[in-house]
Design an enzyme around this catalytic site. Structure first.
Site, PDB file in Angstrom:
ATOM      1  CB  THR A 197       5.401  -1.419  11.268  1.00  0.00           C
ATOM      2  OG1 THR A 197       4.830  -1.555   9.860  1.00  0.00           O
ATOM      3  CG2 THR A 197       4.490  -1.526  12.271  1.00  0.00           C
ATOM      4  NE  ARG A 225       0.857  -6.704   2.736  1.00  0.00           N
ATOM      5  CZ  ARG A 225       1.594  -6.389   3.641  1.00  0.00           C
ATOM      6  NH1 ARG A 225       1.232  -5.135   4.146  1.00  0.00           N
ATOM      7  NH2 ARG A 225       2.657  -7.046   3.934  1.00  0.00           N
ATOM      8  CB  VAL A 226      -4.597  -7.122   5.666  1.00  0.00           C
ATOM      9  CG1 VAL A 226      -4.378  -6.998   7.121  1.00  0.00           C
ATOM     10  CG2 VAL A 226      -5.914  -6.293   5.277  1.00  0.00           C
ATOM     11  N   GLY A 227      -1.125  -6.687   5.877  1.00  0.00           N
ATOM     12  CA  GLY A 227      -0.058  -7.030   6.560  1.00  0.00           C
ATOM     13  C   GLY A 227      -0.179  -7.778   7.894  1.00  0.00           C
ATOM     14  CG  ASP A 228       3.496  -8.087  10.348  1.00  0.00           C
ATOM     15  OD1 ASP A 228       3.252  -7.170   9.455  1.00  0.00           O
ATOM     16  OD2 ASP A 228       4.322  -8.072  10.989  1.00  0.00           O
ATOM     17  CB  THR A 248       9.075  -3.651  11.925  1.00  0.00           C
ATOM     18  OG1 THR A 248       8.983  -3.027  10.818  1.00  0.00           O
ATOM     19  CG2 THR A 248      10.393  -3.902  12.655  1.00  0.00           C
ATOM     20  N   GLY A 249       8.762  -5.391   9.336  1.00  0.00           N
ATOM     21  CA  GLY A 249       9.266  -5.657   8.014  1.00  0.00           C
ATOM     22  C   GLY A 249       8.009  -6.479   7.203  1.00  0.00           C
ATOM     23  N   GLY A 251       5.383  -8.425   6.370  1.00  0.00           N
ATOM     24  CA  GLY A 251       4.547  -8.995   7.052  1.00  0.00           C
ATOM     25  C   GLY A 251       3.973 -10.445   6.785  1.00  0.00           C
TER      26      GLY A 251
HETATM   27  C1  SD4 Z   1       3.416  -4.741   6.849  1.00  0.00           C
HETATM   28  N1  SD4 Z   1       4.617  -5.230   8.535  1.00  0.00           N
HETATM   29  O1  SD4 Z   1       2.334  -4.376   6.457  1.00  0.00           O
HETATM   30  C2  SD4 Z   1       4.276  -4.328   7.794  1.00  0.00           C
HETATM   31  C3  SD4 Z   1       5.294  -3.262   7.262  1.00  0.00           C
HETATM   32  C4  SD4 Z   1       6.232  -3.052   7.996  1.00  0.00           C
HETATM   33  O2  SD4 Z   1       8.714  -2.302   8.323  1.00  0.00           O
HETATM   34  O3  SD4 Z   1       6.525  -3.484   9.306  1.00  0.00           O
HETATM   35  N2  SD4 Z   1       7.241  -2.684   7.403  1.00  0.00           N
HETATM   36  O4  SD4 Z   1       3.771  -6.095   6.422  1.00  0.00           O
END
Ligand code: SD4
Length: 338
Positions: A197, A225-228, A248-249, A251
Site C-alpha cells: 500500500t 473485505r475492507v482493510g485498514d 502497510t501490511g 490491515g
Molecule cells: C490492507 N493494509 O488492505 C492493506 C494492504 C497493505 O501491504 O498495506 N499491504 O490490509
C-alpha cells in the site's frame, strides 16, 4: 474637550496595541523556517514523493502534495497493489480503498470502490463536498461518476492472468514484503503480490501536515473485505499539533489496534516517531503473538518538527524520504523479528 482628548489618547493606545498584536506573530513566524518533507511507504514511494515534492517545493499545501504524490502509485500499471492494475478479489473484482486527512482534522475516505482509477481524489472530494467521512461500494462509485470521474476497467490482463493462476489452488496466504520483488518482471501467479500500500505523510513550508493512503488491499481477498487503509485512525491519522502516521501490511491487525492513531498519540506523549511505531507493532505482537510472527505490518510516522521513523514486524519493510537535500532516499525500516 477633556473627554475628547481622552478618547483620542485611548484610540491611539488601542491602535498601537492592535498593531503590536499584528506585528508579534509576523516576526515570530518569520523566524520559524519550516523545511518541507514528504515520506511514504516502500521503494515505490520514491516516484510518488518526487511528485509530492513538486508541490511542496513551491510552498504548496501538504494536502495537495499527498494527493498528487499517491496518484503516481495509483497510475502505475506495473504496481499490482495500488490503483488500476491492482490484483482483484477472489471473484475477479478490483476494489480500491483510500483515505486522506488534512491539517484541520478534515478527512475523507472511500472503500471497496470499483471502476475508478484514482480513489484518493474521490476520497478528497468526499472530504470537501459531502457532510460525511466515508463512502463505500456502489454509493462511492455513484458519487464519483456524478462528480465527473470516468468509469474504467481496472483489471488489466496481467492481473487477470495472476488471478486465473490463483484460482487453480485458491490458497490464501499473505506473502511478506512483496515490494522487494520486481514489478516489471513477469508477474508470478498465486499470492506473490499479495499486498502493499502507499501511505504518504507530508509537512509543508507553512508547517502543516497532511496524509494519504491508497491500496487495492490484500490480493484475492474475500468480496467486500475492507482493510485498514481507508479507515481513519487505522491506516492513516494526522494531528497537526503532533504529527502523522500511516501503515502497510495486514490491515486486520492494524484495525484491531487502531494503529496510526496509537502512533500519533504516543508521539503526543513524547515518543519519537520510531519509538511510537515500535510500540505500535509491539502491541500487535502482544495481542496476537502467533499471528504476528507470520505476517508483516509496518508503521511510518512524521512529527511536527519534520522528524520521522518507522518500525515493522518483519525485515524487508522500506520507506522513501524526500526533502530539500535528497529526493530519492530509501531507508530500511527497523523490525521486531529477524
Ligand atoms: C490492507 N493494509 O488492505 C492493506 C494492504 C497493505 O501491504 O498495506 N499491504 O490490509
Amino acid at each position: 474637550m477633556n473627554s475628547r482628548r481622552q478618547f483620542i489618547k485611548k484610540t491611539i493606545v488601542g491602535a498601537a496595541a492592535v498593531s503590536a498584536v499584528n506585528v508579534i506573530p509576523a516576526v515570530a513566524s518569520a523566524q520559524k523556517v519550516v523545511k518541507p518533507i514528504v515520506i511514504s511507504t516502500w521503494d515505490f514511494g520514491v516516484a510518488a514523493n518526487q511528485a509530492a515534492w513538486q508541490v511542496l517545493n513551491q510552498k504548496g499545501k501538504a494536502l495537495d502534495a499527498v494527493e498528487q504524490g499517491v496518484k503516481v502509485a495509483e497510475a502505475d500499471l506495473s504496481n499490482p497493489t495500488v490503483g488500476k492494475g491492482g490484483y482483484p478479489d477472489r471473484d475477479g473484482h478490483v476494489t480500491l480503498d483510500a483515505c486522506i486527512m488534512d491539517e484541520q482534522g478534515n478527512c475523507g475516505s472511500v472503500a471497496a470502490l470499483e471502476h475508478i482509477a484514482h480513489p484518493i481524489s474521490v476520497a478528497r472530494l468526499v472530504m470537501e463536498k459531502t457532510p460525511h467521512v466515508m463512502l463505500v461500494g456502489e454509493g462511492a462509485l455513484q458519487f464519483a461518476l456524478e462528480n465527473g470521474f470516468q468509469r474504467d476497467n481496472l483489471l488489466i490482463p496481467s492481473s487477470e492472468k495472476a488471478w486465473q493462476e490463483w484460482l487453480k489452488e485458491k490458497q490464501y496466504k499473505p506473502i511478506m514484503n512483496i515490494e522487494n520483488k520486481s514489478f516489471n518482471t513477469e508477474r508470478l501467479p498465486g499470492n506473490q503480490y499479495n499486498h502493499d500500500t502507499i501511505g504518504m505523510l507530508a509537512l509543508d513550508a507553512h508547517g502543516n501536515l497532511s496524509g494519504a493512503c491508497t491500496t487495492s488491499g490484500m490480493a484475492f481477498k474475500m468480496r467486500g473485505r475492507v482493510g485498514d487503509s481507508p479507515i481513519i485512525g487505522a491506516g492513516l491519522y494526522i494531528d497537526n499539533e503532533v504529527g502523522g502516521a500511516t501503515s502497510t501490511g495486514v490491515g486486520e491487525e492494524v484495525i484491531r489496534t487502531v494503529g496510526s492513531f496509537l502512533v500519533v498519540e504516543l508521539m503526543r506523549q513524547g515518543y519519537s516517531p520510531e519509538a511510537a511505531c515500535k510500540e505500535a507493532v509491539e502491541r500487535i505482537v502482544k495481542k496476537k503473538p502467533e499471528t504476528a510472527k507470520e505476517i508483516q505490518v509496518g508503521f511510518l510516522a512524521l512529527n511536527k518538527k519534520g522528524e520521522y521513523g518507522s518500525y515493522a514486524l518483519q525485515s524487508g519493510f522500506t520507506y522513501a524520504v524526500c526533502d530539500e537535500q535528497k529526493q530519492d532516499l530509501v531507508i530500511k525500516g527497523k523490525h521486531i523479528f529477524k
